[in-house]
Design an enzyme around this catalytic site. Structure first.
Site, PDB file in Angstrom:
ATOM      1  N   ALA A 127       5.493  15.665 119.174  1.00 50.20           N
ATOM      2  CA  ALA A 127       4.611  14.492 119.294  1.00 50.20           C
ATOM      3  C   ALA A 127       3.169  14.764 118.905  1.00 50.20           C
ATOM      4  O   ALA A 127       2.395  13.817 118.725  1.00 50.20           O
ATOM      5  CB  ALA A 127       4.661  13.951 120.721  1.00 50.20           C
ATOM      6  N   GLY A 183       2.043  16.398 116.146  1.00 49.33           N
ATOM      7  CA  GLY A 183       1.775  16.447 114.707  1.00 49.33           C
ATOM      8  C   GLY A 183       1.383  15.088 114.166  1.00 49.33           C
ATOM      9  O   GLY A 183       1.278  14.097 114.911  1.00 49.33           O
ATOM     10  N   ASN A 218      11.670  14.834 116.132  1.00 49.91           N
ATOM     11  CA  ASN A 218      10.644  14.993 115.103  1.00 49.91           C
ATOM     12  C   ASN A 218      10.176  16.439 114.959  1.00 49.91           C
ATOM     13  O   ASN A 218       9.618  16.809 113.932  1.00 49.91           O
ATOM     14  CB  ASN A 218       9.449  14.089 115.426  1.00 49.91           C
ATOM     15  CG  ASN A 218       8.309  14.239 114.451  1.00 49.91           C
ATOM     16  OD1 ASN A 218       8.475  14.021 113.257  1.00 49.91           O
ATOM     17  ND2 ASN A 218       7.149  14.639 114.955  1.00 49.91           N
ATOM     18  N   TYR A 271      14.559  26.166 105.290  1.00 50.62           N
ATOM     19  CA  TYR A 271      14.157  24.806 105.690  1.00 50.62           C
ATOM     20  C   TYR A 271      15.073  23.760 105.062  1.00 50.62           C
ATOM     21  O   TYR A 271      15.575  22.858 105.747  1.00 50.62           O
ATOM     22  CB  TYR A 271      12.705  24.569 105.262  1.00 50.62           C
ATOM     23  CG  TYR A 271      12.144  23.226 105.654  1.00 50.62           C
ATOM     24  CD1 TYR A 271      11.791  22.966 106.973  1.00 50.62           C
ATOM     25  CD2 TYR A 271      11.942  22.228 104.701  1.00 50.62           C
ATOM     26  CE1 TYR A 271      11.259  21.740 107.343  1.00 50.62           C
ATOM     27  CE2 TYR A 271      11.416  21.003 105.059  1.00 50.62           C
ATOM     28  CZ  TYR A 271      11.071  20.763 106.382  1.00 50.62           C
ATOM     29  OH  TYR A 271      10.541  19.537 106.726  1.00 50.62           O
ATOM     30  N   ILE A 292       4.083  13.710 102.591  1.00 50.86           N
ATOM     31  CA  ILE A 292       3.331  12.855 103.498  1.00 50.86           C
ATOM     32  C   ILE A 292       2.030  13.559 103.862  1.00 50.86           C
ATOM     33  O   ILE A 292       1.988  14.777 104.020  1.00 50.86           O
ATOM     34  CB  ILE A 292       4.137  12.568 104.785  1.00 50.86           C
ATOM     35  CG1 ILE A 292       5.526  12.010 104.440  1.00 50.86           C
ATOM     36  CG2 ILE A 292       3.375  11.607 105.700  1.00 50.86           C
ATOM     37  CD1 ILE A 292       5.533  10.660 103.752  1.00 50.86           C
TER      38      ILE A 292
END
Length: 244
Positions: A14, A16, A86, A151, A184
């Site tokens: 939460a 980030g 997330n 990743y 992003i």
């Protein structure tokens, strides 16, 4: 109109950029939010900004405590309706140079921790025959990315995980979907040099790096009653960078 009144929501990662946006939007749409992360200072800042949210500092890499975390969150919120996974990490390296620990840690957190969070959250959701699970993946898991075999593998696996889990729990009115952000504007992309940034943008049909709100708006929809007939999907938010 989307509203989360009486809905109980857990958001991991939460603190980030995307996490902050998720907290803000769920909060502004009347959701009962529990935010978690490992940075106590940033968690305190969220609490000051949104006084009514719940805060639980927790490291999702500690698998032995995930069931207890879900139990505590369920108690704090007096229920659990929505889980947004997330949290995630990167430890980039070329595959030939990648150490075992770099591989194991990324898969451990990005994939295995998500599995356990879902496993124990679903036990709470089954009682109410309602639930929304949204996993934040990445287009790296759909298209691959050099230097990110760990990743990309962990995020690609989440796509299959999402589909399988959606089939298991769909009959109980629990939907499971994934959102795959492209490039992003967050701390993870802030290190990009201008030339690299421009080369990336050249390959994005919409001609820009995405904003955190571009991601969180889709999560709001998938978590809402309006998306009750959507499950098992992985939806890219990437400005058209990856097209099938």
């Amino acid at each position: 109109m989307i509203n989360f009144k009486n809905k109980k929501i857990i958001i991991t990662g939460a603190t980030g950029g995307i996490g902050n946006s998720l907290v803000e939007k769920f909060y502004n749409l009347d959701g009962s939010v529990l935010a978690t992360g490992t940075n106590e200072e940033k968690l305190d800042s969220l609490k000051k900004k949104y006084p009514n949210i719940k805060i639980l500092k927790f490291d999702i890499s500690d698998h032995s405590k995930i069931e207890g975390f879900i139990d505590s969150s369920n108690t704090e919120l007096s229920g659990l309706d929505i889980l947004v996974n997330n949290a995630g990490i990167t430890q980039d390296n070329l595959s030939l140079r990648m150490k075992d620990d770099e591989w194991n840690k990324v898969v451990h957190i990005n994939l295995s921790s998500t599995f356990l969070l879902c496993k124990f959250a679903i036990k709470k959701m089954l009682k109410n025959k309602f639930g929304r699970i949204i996993n934040i993946t990445s287009i790296s898991g759909l298209m691959g990315n050099p230097g990110q075999v760990n990743y990309s593998s962990s995020k690609a696996a989440l796509t299959g995980f999402t589909k399988s889990l959606a089939k298991e729990v769909g009959s109980r009115n629990i939907t499971v979907n994934s959102v795959a952000p492209g490039f992003i504007e967050t701390d993870m992309t802030s290190f990009l040099e201008d030339e690299t940034r421009m080369n990336i943008i050249k390959n994005i049909p919409l001609g820009r790096i995405g904003k955190v709100d571009d991601v969180s708006e889709l999560v709001m929809f998938l978590a809402s009653d309006e998306a009750s007939y959507i499950t098992g999907q992985t939806i890219s938010v990437d400005g058209g960078l990856l097209m099938y």
